[in-house]
Design an enzyme around this catalytic site. Structure first.
Site, PDB file in Angstrom:
ATOM      1  N   GLU A  91       0.659  -1.527  -0.067  1.00 45.22           N
ATOM      2  CA  GLU A  91      -0.012   0.043   0.041  1.00 45.22           C
ATOM      3  C   GLU A  91       0.892   1.044   0.149  1.00 45.22           C
ATOM      4  OE1 GLU A  91      -2.720  -0.500   3.320  1.00 45.22           O
ATOM      5  OE2 GLU A  91      -3.626  -2.096   2.487  1.00 45.22           O
ATOM      6  N   GLU A 138      -6.164 -10.853  -1.109  1.00 39.63           N
ATOM      7  CA  GLU A 138      -7.091 -10.668   0.227  1.00 39.63           C
ATOM      8  C   GLU A 138      -8.409 -10.445  -0.176  1.00 39.63           C
ATOM      9  OE1 GLU A 138      -5.650  -7.157   2.533  1.00 39.63           O
ATOM     10  OE2 GLU A 138      -3.489  -7.689   1.939  1.00 39.63           O
TER      11      GLU A 138
HETATM   12  C1  GLA Z   1      -5.125  -4.400   4.238  1.00 41.75           C
HETATM   13  C2  GLA Z   1      -3.873  -5.241   4.620  1.00 41.75           C
HETATM   14  C3  GLA Z   1      -4.335  -6.327   5.304  1.00 41.75           C
HETATM   15  C4  GLA Z   1      -5.010  -6.226   6.580  1.00 41.75           C
HETATM   16  C5  GLA Z   1      -6.590  -5.713   5.473  1.00 41.75           C
HETATM   17  C6  GLA Z   1      -7.396  -5.597   6.849  1.00 41.75           C
HETATM   18  O1  GLA Z   1      -5.485  -4.818   3.225  1.00 41.75           O
HETATM   19  O2  GLA Z   1      -2.884  -5.429   3.694  1.00 41.75           O
HETATM   20  O3  GLA Z   1      -3.162  -6.847   6.093  1.00 41.75           O
HETATM   21  O4  GLA Z   1      -4.957  -5.548   7.344  1.00 41.75           O
HETATM   22  O5  GLA Z   1      -6.170  -4.313   5.430  1.00 41.75           O
HETATM   23  O6  GLA Z   1      -7.578  -6.715   7.424  1.00 41.75           O
END
Ligand code: GLA
Length: 338
Positions: free
Chosen positions: A135, A242
């Site tokens: 990020e 994710e």
């Molecule tokens: C981001 C992070 C993850 C997690 C999500 C919420 O996507 O990369 O590690 O913290 O937020 O669970």
């Protein structure tokens, strides 16, 4: 009519890509049967983030990662490492000046290097891929990198350094840049530009992680497709890292629902179907699809962005039973296999 028998998702998809799940120290046990049957890759949801694995300088807490390895070796799961350099969930000490010294670029780079090399050396050969930088791109229009202490103290090349340190420590690990809102056209182009410039500088990066925190309405299928195509044109691996499909738009703060409606479950099944259709179509580029959780019994989305509001974003329900979305995901593979 007899009930249709559930089959292992990861077995169904084994010729295409891995099917992974994020687990934590509770779900690793409470969701054990689903984890064994349906998933062949695991990621630590939180326990390997900086603040948990190195809470104080030089004090590492390897217990959970070691347990994860133990479970994965028993059941044959691959492991994704998450995450090495991030602006969030990073211990305060990392950005604090030590007594009598100032926090400068050299010191922060050295802290970064020690963190990365300790983890990748210890777990060499155990984690097949790592989210090296998480990020770093800004969500703001017209701003490229997200303001963070990493950027402020080290400068823009903090990202390159993280990848070099990771590659030095484990030359065989696949190294990923991972981000959310990855299908938003403006952010997508910034992520593309970042990765492309890293490749030009010969930075060892092997893939782009699309977090895929999606919902019933957004992003559009066209935007997801364009993002996959654009990243794939970099000639790197893509991993969906994710994935979840929230029942609510991000700015919908309603809290009245005690369970999802039939319409929501159906819409979610349709969305999963369309998304997996795309993943199957781009299987040459995609090496794994990880869900951010196992079943609706536990999901981070039951607390975010609305605290305490239940959400149902995954393929298995709160009782660990399959949802309509599970069948639609499964049917995408049957249609390929014929
Ligand atoms: C981001 C992070 C993850 C997690 C999500 C919420 O996507 O990369 O590690 O913290 O937020 O669970």
């Amino acid at each position: 009519m007899g009930e249709r028998e559930t089959v292992s998702l990861c077995k169904a998809y084994e010729d295409l890509f891995l099917i992974g799940a994020a687990v934590n120290r509770y779900t690793l046990h409470s969701e054990k049967q689903l984890i064994q049957k349906h998933f062949n890759s695991l990621t630590a949801e939180n326990e390997m983030k900086f603040e948990q694995i190195q809470p104080r300088e030089g004090q590492f807490n390897f217990d959970y990662a070691d347990e994860l390895i133990h479970v994965s070796e028993q059941f044959g799961h691959k492991l994704r490492g998450h995450t090495l350099v991030w602006h969030n969930q990073t211990s305060d000490w990392v950005f604090e000046a030590p007594d009598g010294k100032e926090l400068n670029r050299e010191l922060l780079l050295e802290r970064m290097r020690r963190h990365i090399s300790t983890l990748l050396t210890r777990y060499q050969g155990k984690f097949f891929s790592w989210d090296v930088v998480n990020e770093a791109i800004s969500d703001q229009k017209g701003e490229f990198l997200r303001p963070s202490p990493w950027l402020e103290v080290i400068g823009e090349d903090f990202i390159d350094h993280a990848f070099h340190y990771a590659h030095e420590a484990d030359p065989d690990a696949l190294l990923f840049y991972n981000d959310y809102n990855e299908s938003d056209p403006e952010k997508r182009d910034k992520i593309y530009q970042l990765v492309q410039s890293m490749l030009k500088r010969d930075v060892p990066i092997h893939g782009v992680g699309l977090q895929a925190h999606w919902n019933l309405y957004e992003p559009s299928l066209d935007h997801i497709k364009q993002a996959i195509e654009k990243y794939a044109s970099l000639d790197l691996q893509l991993q969906i890292t994710e994935m979840d499909v929230s029942m609510f738009r991000f700015d919908d703060h309603r809290t009245d629902l005690l369970k999802p409606t039939e319409e929501m479950l159906e819409k979610q099944a349709e969305r999963y179907e369309q998304m997996f259709k795309l993943f199957v179509e781009y299987k040459q580029h995609i090496s794994s699809v990880t869900f951010w959780g196992v079943s609706d019994a536990y999901t981070w989305l039951s607390d975010f962005p609305v605290r305490g509001r239940k959400n149902w974003p995954l393929l298995f329900d709160t009782n660990h039973q399959v949802k309509p979305a599970y069948w639609r995901v499964l049917d995408q593979i049957s249609s390929v296999k014929g």
